[in-house]
Design a protein around this motif. Structure first.
Motif, PDB file in Angstrom:
ATOM      1  N   GLY A   1      64.018 -25.302  49.033  1.00  0.00           N
ATOM      2  CA  GLY A   1      64.811 -24.455  49.837  1.00  0.00           C
ATOM      3  C   GLY A   1      64.104 -22.950  50.096  1.00  0.00           C
ATOM      4  N   GLN A   2      64.805 -22.002  49.701  1.00  0.00           N
ATOM      5  CA  GLN A   2      64.425 -20.667  50.193  1.00  0.00           C
ATOM      6  C   GLN A   2      63.916 -20.018  49.056  1.00  0.00           C
ATOM      7  OE1 GLN A   2      67.244 -18.211  52.872  1.00  0.00           O
ATOM      8  NE2 GLN A   2      68.585 -20.125  52.437  1.00  0.00           N
ATOM      9  N   GLY A   3      63.457 -20.769  47.997  1.00  0.00           N
ATOM     10  CA  GLY A   3      62.697 -20.163  46.800  1.00  0.00           C
ATOM     11  C   GLY A   3      63.423 -19.319  45.875  1.00  0.00           C
ATOM     12  N   ILE A   4      62.903 -18.334  45.388  1.00  0.00           N
ATOM     13  CA  ILE A   4      63.607 -17.825  44.263  1.00  0.00           C
ATOM     14  C   ILE A   4      63.516 -16.163  44.558  1.00  0.00           C
ATOM     15  CG2 ILE A   4      62.624 -19.487  42.512  1.00  0.00           C
ATOM     16  CD1 ILE A   4      60.478 -17.692  41.735  1.00  0.00           C
ATOM     17  N   VAL A   5      64.408 -15.517  43.645  1.00  0.00           N
ATOM     18  CA  VAL A   5      64.217 -13.937  43.458  1.00  0.00           C
ATOM     19  C   VAL A   5      64.083 -13.867  42.272  1.00  0.00           C
ATOM     20  CG1 VAL A   5      65.645 -12.073  43.652  1.00  0.00           C
ATOM     21  CG2 VAL A   5      65.862 -13.823  45.305  1.00  0.00           C
ATOM     22  N   ILE A   6      63.425 -12.612  41.758  1.00  0.00           N
ATOM     23  CA  ILE A   6      63.285 -12.209  40.509  1.00  0.00           C
ATOM     24  C   ILE A   6      63.853 -10.893  40.255  1.00  0.00           C
ATOM     25  CG2 ILE A   6      61.368 -11.641  38.763  1.00  0.00           C
ATOM     26  CD1 ILE A   6      61.162 -14.581  39.594  1.00  0.00           C
ATOM     27  N   ALA A   7      64.224 -10.691  39.020  1.00  0.00           N
ATOM     28  CA  ALA A   7      65.141  -9.631  38.804  1.00  0.00           C
ATOM     29  C   ALA A   7      64.491  -8.909  37.572  1.00  0.00           C
ATOM     30  CB  ALA A   7      66.602  -9.785  38.422  1.00  0.00           C
ATOM     31  N   TYR A   8      63.891  -7.815  37.496  1.00  0.00           N
ATOM     32  CA  TYR A   8      63.463  -7.392  36.205  1.00  0.00           C
ATOM     33  C   TYR A   8      64.423  -6.269  35.777  1.00  0.00           C
ATOM     34  CZ  TYR A   8      61.187  -4.047  33.231  1.00  0.00           C
ATOM     35  OH  TYR A   8      60.868  -2.981  32.469  1.00  0.00           O
TER      36      TYR A   8
ATOM     37  N   ALA B   1      56.419 -16.918  33.060  1.00  0.00           N
ATOM     38  CA  ALA B   1      55.451 -18.016  33.096  1.00  0.00           C
ATOM     39  C   ALA B   1      56.382 -19.131  32.567  1.00  0.00           C
ATOM     40  CB  ALA B   1      54.233 -17.986  32.102  1.00  0.00           C
ATOM     41  N   GLY B   2      57.211 -18.897  31.752  1.00  0.00           N
ATOM     42  CA  GLY B   2      58.165 -19.864  31.334  1.00  0.00           C
ATOM     43  C   GLY B   2      59.620 -20.071  32.098  1.00  0.00           C
ATOM     44  N   SER B   3      59.962 -19.365  32.856  1.00  0.00           N
ATOM     45  CA  SER B   3      61.176 -19.455  33.600  1.00  0.00           C
ATOM     46  C   SER B   3      61.234 -19.648  35.022  1.00  0.00           C
ATOM     47  CB  SER B   3      61.901 -17.922  33.305  1.00  0.00           C
ATOM     48  OG  SER B   3      62.044 -17.765  31.980  1.00  0.00           O
ATOM     49  N   ILE B   4      60.101 -19.622  35.611  1.00  0.00           N
ATOM     50  CA  ILE B   4      59.863 -19.947  36.836  1.00  0.00           C
ATOM     51  C   ILE B   4      59.403 -21.325  37.123  1.00  0.00           C
ATOM     52  CG2 ILE B   4      58.815 -19.166  39.323  1.00  0.00           C
ATOM     53  CD1 ILE B   4      58.363 -16.314  38.196  1.00  0.00           C
ATOM     54  N   PRO B   5      60.242 -22.152  37.772  1.00  0.00           N
ATOM     55  CA  PRO B   5      59.663 -23.532  37.934  1.00  0.00           C
ATOM     56  C   PRO B   5      58.355 -23.561  38.583  1.00  0.00           C
ATOM     57  CG  PRO B   5      61.739 -23.423  38.715  1.00  0.00           C
ATOM     58  CD  PRO B   5      61.516 -21.857  38.367  1.00  0.00           C
ATOM     59  N   ASP B   6      57.408 -24.556  38.552  1.00  0.00           N
ATOM     60  CA  ASP B   6      56.371 -24.696  39.210  1.00  0.00           C
ATOM     61  C   ASP B   6      56.665 -25.152  40.845  1.00  0.00           C
ATOM     62  OD1 ASP B   6      54.322 -24.134  37.512  1.00  0.00           O
ATOM     63  OD2 ASP B   6      54.288 -26.353  36.713  1.00  0.00           O
ATOM     64  N   GLU B   7      57.549 -25.956  40.958  1.00  0.00           N
ATOM     65  CA  GLU B   7      58.075 -26.432  42.195  1.00  0.00           C
ATOM     66  C   GLU B   7      59.382 -25.755  42.625  1.00  0.00           C
ATOM     67  OE1 GLU B   7      56.196 -28.454  43.980  1.00  0.00           O
ATOM     68  OE2 GLU B   7      54.734 -28.664  42.364  1.00  0.00           O
ATOM     69  N   TRP B   8      59.148 -24.986  44.007  1.00  0.00           N
ATOM     70  CA  TRP B   8      60.271 -24.484  44.476  1.00  0.00           C
ATOM     71  C   TRP B   8      60.919 -25.320  45.785  1.00  0.00           C
ATOM     72  CZ3 TRP B   8      58.579 -18.772  45.657  1.00  0.00           C
ATOM     73  CH2 TRP B   8      58.073 -18.490  44.633  1.00  0.00           C
TER      74      TRP B   8
END
Ligand code: PEP
Length: 251
Positions: free
Chosen positions: A161-168, A152-159
C-alpha cells in the motif's frame, strides 16, 4: 521540515474520550474550515469506541482517522483485541503500532510490532511505527543505537500500500512536558533518515518521520522546522481543538 514530503500531524487520544469528546473534533473542523486548506495530513486516533462515528463526520473536514494498535492476526480467539481489518472497516486509514505505552504495559517486542505493521498494511492501513529511547538509554549515550535496533526489528522488509510512517518518541518526553533539544531531535531524525535510506532507498527518503513527546502549541513551530521532522504525533495536546489546531497551524 523536508519540503517534498507532505507533513502529517497525528493526534493520539490514548484511553481518553467518550461521545462528548466528539464536540472537540466538530470545533476543530469549524476552525479548519475558517482557514485555508491545511498544509498537512491530519489524523486523529481516537479510542476504538469512537472510531466509526469520528471517521464519518471528520472526513468532510479533511480529517482522517487511525487506530491506536492492532492485533497481528486477521481474526480469531483474541478476546479484547482489535484487528487491522476491523479498524479499516470502521473508517481508519492509519494505525499506530509499537507505541511505548504498548511496548511497556503489554511487553510488546520489536518482532510483535513488525507483525502488527504487516497486518496493518495487509488491511490497507498505513502503520505509524513508534520507536524511542528511555531516559536511561539517553543518559548512557545509547539513544541512537537503541532506536536503530528498534527500527531494524520493527519495520517489515516488505511494504504494501502506501508504506509506513515512523514516529520518534523519546519515552521520557511522552506526557512529561519535557522535550529534547532541537539539536538532539535533529540528530536523531537525521540518523533515522540515513537508516531508512540505507535500507529502503527512495522509499526510505520519502517516508515521513514524525516527532512525538510533549509537542504543544508553544514548541510545535520550532520542532516542525527541524530537518527531517515531517510532522508530529501528539498526545495530550490533541485532546483540545484549540491546541491541536494551533499545532496544525504551525506546519
Ligand atoms: C504520545 O503518546 O504519543 C505522545 C506524544 O504524548 P504527549 O504528546 O502527551 O507527550
Amino acid at each position: 521540515m523536508t519540503a517534498e514530503i507532505t507533513p502529517l500531524i497525528a493526534g493520539n487520544w490514548k484511553m481518553n474520550g467518550t461521545s462528548v469528546a466528539l464536540a472537540e473534533v466538530r470545533n476543530l473542523a469549524a476552525r479548519l474550515a475558517e482557514g485555508g486548506p491545511p498544509r498537512c495530513t491530519i489524523v486523529i486516533c481516537p479510542p476504538a469506541t469512537l472510531l466509526e462515528r469520528l471517521s464519518e463526520f471528520a472526513a468532510p473536514a479533511g480529517i482522517v482517522t487511525g487506530g491506536q494498535d492492532c492485533h497481528p492476526a486477521l481474526s480469531g480467539a483474541h478476546t479484547g483485541d482489535i484487528s487491522a481489518q476491523m479498524l479499516a472497516d470502521a473508517g481508519a486509514q492509519y494505525t499506530i503500532v509499537g507505541h511505548s505505552e504498548r511496548r511497556t504495559n503489554h511487553r510488546e517486542t520489536d518482532e510483535l510490532v513488525r507483525l502488527k505493521a504487516l497486518a496493518a498494511m495487509a488491511a490497507n492501513l498505513i502503520p505509524i511505527i513508534c520507536v524511542g529511547e528511555t531516559e536511561a538509554d539517553r543518559d548512557a549515550g545509547r539513544a541512537e543505537s537503541v532506536v536503530a535496533s528498534q527500527l531494524a526489528g520493527s519495520i517489515p522488509d516488505e511494504w504494501a500500500g502506501q508504506g509506513i510512517v515512523i514516529a520518534y518518541e523519546p519515552v521520557w518526553a511522552i506526557g512529561t512536558g519535557r522535550t529534547p533539544t532541537a539539536a538532539d531531535i535533529e540528530q536523531m531524525h537525521n540518523a533515522i533518515r540515513r537508516d531508512l535510506v540505507t535500507r529502503f532507498g527512495d522509499r526510505g527518503a520519502a517516508t515521513r518521520i514524525l516527532y512525538g513527546g510533549s509537542m504543544k502549541p508553544s514548541n510545535a513551530a520550532e520542532i516542525l522546522r527541524i530537518e527531517n521532522v515531517n510532522g508530529g504525533l501528539v498526545g495530550g495536546a490533541s485532546l483540545l481543538a484549540n491546541d491541536f489546531h494551533a499545532i496544525i497551524s504551525a506546519v
